[in-house]
Design a protein around this motif. Structure first.
Motif, PDB file in Angstrom:
ATOM      1  N   UNK A 271     -42.232 -14.025   9.483  1.00 58.79           N
ATOM      2  CA  UNK A 271     -42.335 -12.953  10.445  1.00 58.79           C
ATOM      3  C   UNK A 271     -41.164 -11.990  10.272  1.00 58.79           C
ATOM      4  N   UNK A 272     -41.459 -10.728  10.439  1.00 58.33           N
ATOM      5  CA  UNK A 272     -40.413  -9.715  10.421  1.00 58.33           C
ATOM      6  C   UNK A 272     -40.482  -8.942  11.732  1.00 58.33           C
TER       7      UNK A 272
ATOM      8  N   UNK B 131     -39.080  -3.834  20.380  1.00 63.53           N
ATOM      9  CA  UNK B 131     -39.004  -4.684  19.194  1.00 63.53           C
ATOM     10  C   UNK B 131     -40.379  -5.302  18.971  1.00 63.53           C
ATOM     11  N   UNK B 132     -40.947  -5.023  17.801  1.00 61.45           N
ATOM     12  CA  UNK B 132     -42.295  -5.480  17.460  1.00 61.45           C
ATOM     13  C   UNK B 132     -42.196  -6.571  16.393  1.00 61.45           C
ATOM     14  N   UNK B 133     -42.903  -7.673  16.615  1.00 61.59           N
ATOM     15  CA  UNK B 133     -42.992  -8.746  15.627  1.00 61.59           C
ATOM     16  C   UNK B 133     -44.224  -8.485  14.770  1.00 61.59           C
ATOM     17  N   UNK B 134     -44.050  -8.653  13.457  1.00 57.80           N
ATOM     18  CA  UNK B 134     -45.158  -8.464  12.518  1.00 57.80           C
ATOM     19  C   UNK B 134     -45.373  -9.789  11.801  1.00 57.80           C
ATOM     20  N   UNK B 135     -46.542 -10.364  12.012  1.00 51.95           N
ATOM     21  CA  UNK B 135     -46.887 -11.630  11.359  1.00 51.95           C
ATOM     22  C   UNK B 135     -47.951 -11.382  10.306  1.00 51.95           C
ATOM     23  N   UNK B 136     -47.733 -11.915   9.136  1.00 48.05           N
ATOM     24  CA  UNK B 136     -48.706 -11.842   8.039  1.00 48.05           C
ATOM     25  C   UNK B 136     -49.118 -10.417   7.709  1.00 48.05           C
TER      26      UNK B 136
ATOM     27  N   UNK C 130     -30.901 -11.502  18.075  1.00 48.25           N
ATOM     28  CA  UNK C 130     -30.027 -11.064  16.977  1.00 48.25           C
ATOM     29  C   UNK C 130     -30.662  -9.884  16.244  1.00 48.25           C
ATOM     30  N   UNK C 131     -31.972  -9.976  15.973  1.00 52.72           N
ATOM     31  CA  UNK C 131     -32.663  -8.863  15.308  1.00 52.72           C
ATOM     32  C   UNK C 131     -32.581  -7.591  16.143  1.00 52.72           C
TER      33      UNK C 131
END
Length: 158
Positions: free
Chosen positions: A1-2, A64-69, A105-106
């Protein structure tokens, strides 16, 4: 994940409203309100809307957006950069279900990078009882500059 940090100003009106409601919901959670250094009151939909509509130019709101796959996108927190007396003041919150995964932290690393483009000084406030946040901020290079009652003022060391 980013993760990616996006200014809310870059979203469409529909997405802005959605993100504002997300922020309001997170902000009103007891686990968030108890760690606020300034306003701790419950935020209504009307208050949030009025706040955003009158947001001064010295405040920039981020999600803050999480991007999976590469295809699944969802918010996990938000942050603010406020320029006060030439200092970039950071504020941020990670939704309680996403804590402990490195997103704090991100979020703050990304906020710091943006803040450095806006000011030579980057600072934040944290409650003295919020040990987890204080430890994170110290690991990112913040040092205590002042303490007033329960509020610790920290600045990014150069």
């Amino acid at each position: 994940m980013i993760t990616e940090l996006y200014s809310v100003n870059n979203f469409s009106k529909l997405h802005i409203d959605s993100h504002l409601e997300y922020m309001r919901r997170i902000r009103n959670e007891s686990s968030c309100k108890e760690n606020m250094t300034r306003c701790k009151e419950e935020i209504t939909i009307e208050m949030q809307k009025k706040w955003y509509e009158s947001l001064p130019e010295n405040i920039t709101l981020y999600v803050l957006i999480v991007i999976e796959y590469g295809v699944v996108f969802y918010p996990c927190g938000y942050g603010l950069i406020t320029i006060e007396d030439g200092v970039a003041m950071l504020t941020g919150v990670i939704e309680k279900y996403h804590r402990g995964k490195g997103y704090g932290r991100d979020l703050f690393s990304k906020l710091i990078n943006i803040a450095k483009t806006k000011s030579d000084r980057v600072a934040l406030e944290v409650l003295s009882t919020n040990y987890t946040a204080k430890k994170l901020y110290e690991s990112l290079g913040f040092v205590i500059t002042k303490q007033n009652n329960n509020t610790i003022f920290m600045e990014l060391s150069s």
